[in-house]
Design a protein around this motif. Sequence first.
Motif, short mmCIF file in Angstrom:
data_model
loop_
_atom_site.label_atom_id
_atom_site.label_comp_id
_atom_site.label_asym_id
_atom_site.label_seq_id
_atom_site.Cartn_x
_atom_site.Cartn_y
_atom_site.Cartn_z
N HIS A 225 -20.00 11.07 1.78
CA HIS A 225 -20.92 11.68 0.82
C HIS A 225 -20.24 12.82 0.05
O HIS A 225 -20.45 12.99 -1.15
CB HIS A 225 -22.17 12.19 1.55
N GLN A 226 -19.42 13.60 0.77
CA GLN A 226 -18.72 14.72 0.12
C GLN A 226 -17.78 14.24 -0.99
O GLN A 226 -17.74 14.81 -2.08
CB GLN A 226 -17.90 15.51 1.16
N ILE A 227 -17.03 13.17 -0.70
CA ILE A 227 -16.09 12.63 -1.70
C ILE A 227 -16.86 12.10 -2.91
O ILE A 227 -16.51 12.40 -4.06
CB ILE A 227 -15.22 11.50 -1.08
N VAL A 228 -17.91 11.33 -2.64
CA VAL A 228 -18.69 10.72 -3.72
C VAL A 228 -19.37 11.81 -4.55
O VAL A 228 -19.40 11.74 -5.79
CB VAL A 228 -19.74 9.73 -3.14
N TRP A 229 -19.86 12.85 -3.87
CA TRP A 229 -20.52 13.95 -4.59
C TRP A 229 -19.51 14.68 -5.49
O TRP A 229 -19.83 15.03 -6.63
CB TRP A 229 -21.14 14.92 -3.58
N THR B 284 -12.97 1.04 -11.80
CA THR B 284 -14.12 0.77 -12.68
C THR B 284 -15.45 0.98 -11.97
O THR B 284 -16.40 1.48 -12.56
CB THR B 284 -14.08 -0.68 -13.22
N LEU B 285 -15.52 0.57 -10.70
CA LEU B 285 -16.78 0.66 -9.95
C LEU B 285 -17.25 2.10 -9.80
O LEU B 285 -16.51 2.97 -9.36
CB LEU B 285 -16.59 0.07 -8.55
N THR B 286 -18.53 2.32 -10.19
CA THR B 286 -19.09 3.66 -10.01
C THR B 286 -20.20 3.68 -8.96
O THR B 286 -20.53 4.73 -8.43
CB THR B 286 -19.68 4.20 -11.34
N LEU C 185 -11.79 0.07 -2.97
CA LEU C 185 -11.99 1.48 -3.31
C LEU C 185 -10.65 2.19 -3.55
O LEU C 185 -10.58 3.14 -4.33
CB LEU C 185 -12.76 2.19 -2.20
N ALA C 186 -9.61 1.69 -2.92
CA ALA C 186 -8.29 2.30 -3.11
C ALA C 186 -7.66 1.88 -4.43
O ALA C 186 -6.84 2.61 -5.00
CB ALA C 186 -7.37 1.92 -1.95
N LYS D 258 -11.44 8.33 -7.46
CA LYS D 258 -12.02 9.36 -8.33
C LYS D 258 -13.18 8.83 -9.18
O LYS D 258 -13.76 9.57 -9.98
CB LYS D 258 -10.95 9.92 -9.28
N THR D 259 -13.50 7.54 -9.03
CA THR D 259 -14.49 6.94 -9.94
C THR D 259 -15.84 6.65 -9.29
O THR D 259 -16.85 6.61 -9.98
CB THR D 259 -13.95 5.63 -10.56
N LEU D 260 -15.89 6.41 -7.98
CA LEU D 260 -17.16 6.05 -7.34
C LEU D 260 -18.08 7.27 -7.27
O LEU D 260 -17.72 8.29 -6.69
CB LEU D 260 -16.92 5.50 -5.93
#
Length: 432
Positions: A409-413, A361-363, A356-357, A388-390
């Motif tokens: 969840h906050q970061i992903v949202w 590409t991974l969303t 993740l760091a 910034k991509t997930l």
Amino acid sequence: SFYTRRCLTEDPSWSLITVPHLTELCLQHIVHNFENNPILNYLLPEHQRKVVDRLSTSLPLTVTANIVSHEDYWKRRCIERWQVCEVSNYGDSWKRMFFERHLENILKFFIPNTTDPKQVLELIPLCKGYVRKLEIDQFLPPVRDQKEESNDLTDTKGDAEFSEVYTHHYNLKDLITALPHLEELHLTYGVKGCGMNFEWSLFNFTEQDCSNLAAAVKMCRNLKVFKLTQSKVNDDQTKLLSRNLLDHPCLLELDLSHNLIRDHGAQALGKLISHSRLETLDLCNNQIRHLGAQALATGLAESSTLTSLNLRLNCVEDKGGEVIGRALLTNTSLKSLHLGSNNLSEPTAAVFSQVLAQNTTLTSINFSCNHLGLDGGKQLLEGLANNKTLTELDLRQAEVEQETDFLIHQIVWANREAARLGSLHHPTAETL
């Protein structure tokens, strides 16, 4: 005046106006004799429309298939025959819907050695221009001869041999290789609604079935999507299918979910990933362990096309999870990964923290129904700090601390909102 009065008393509605035009009489004649003389294409467009609107839906397909192209006619035939008709599933073409469903229906109820193969083969010239997708959710075995069955019961070895022969299904090769526009093939080898007549032999995808199917799919050069699910596909069969798909020019999606694929089968699929243009691979609910996951990871490290991998409901455990994670440190094509229900724990989360760091590409990642634990959750949160991509990370039933889950969840949202706003400002060719 006496003559006029007599006419009126005989037929009060009589008038010269009710005499049909000659054109109308001709059109009626064409409709009435259409089966013997289908001269539709020689008529003016407005006359074609009038004829088609009156054509019977029981006309033989040999007459209508390649002559009548008006969608209204095929809409009538579809609605009369099937209760549910969702034309958007067929590229908004009623004619395509009719021929795909008609062909599927014949194949679902085809009994080898009983049904005349001409039933299918004679349909090819009529439907080959319109069939793009086939979904066949059952294949019937041959009818078992009662005499042979009673003789067989005395010898279990003979019974096993006979059972294998008895369960060979319809060979699709001659049909699907003659359909030039076939792009999607969804198959399930089994019998629906067998009720009290249930036997395991009804659900056999035999070696002969596999050999026939592998050869057929190899020759379907425009095939983009191939699904073979809930058919007890084993390792040897997976190897054979993979070998035949290695050099396929068009195949983008392969779904072998809900089968019996173990590590050896997964090794063949790992090679397929790295030697093909495959974009989506679904192996949900099989029996793949860490050796199989290792082979898939090797394929993933070498692939530049695979965008989606589904391994839900296998048992790759941490040995498998870690090696897939390490492959994603170099892979730059995968966007979606499902590792739900794979008995994963903190060591896998530690590797994915690094993924993740680094990976951009991974969303979407799914870790649901695993045992990542409190430490595993914290590791993922650390990895997400600058990601910034997930836009999707499923941690339901993954034993992650509630507060950690909330922060993740906050970061992903936030990433998802940023992606949504970005797509509004810079619409892609797809959204246009």
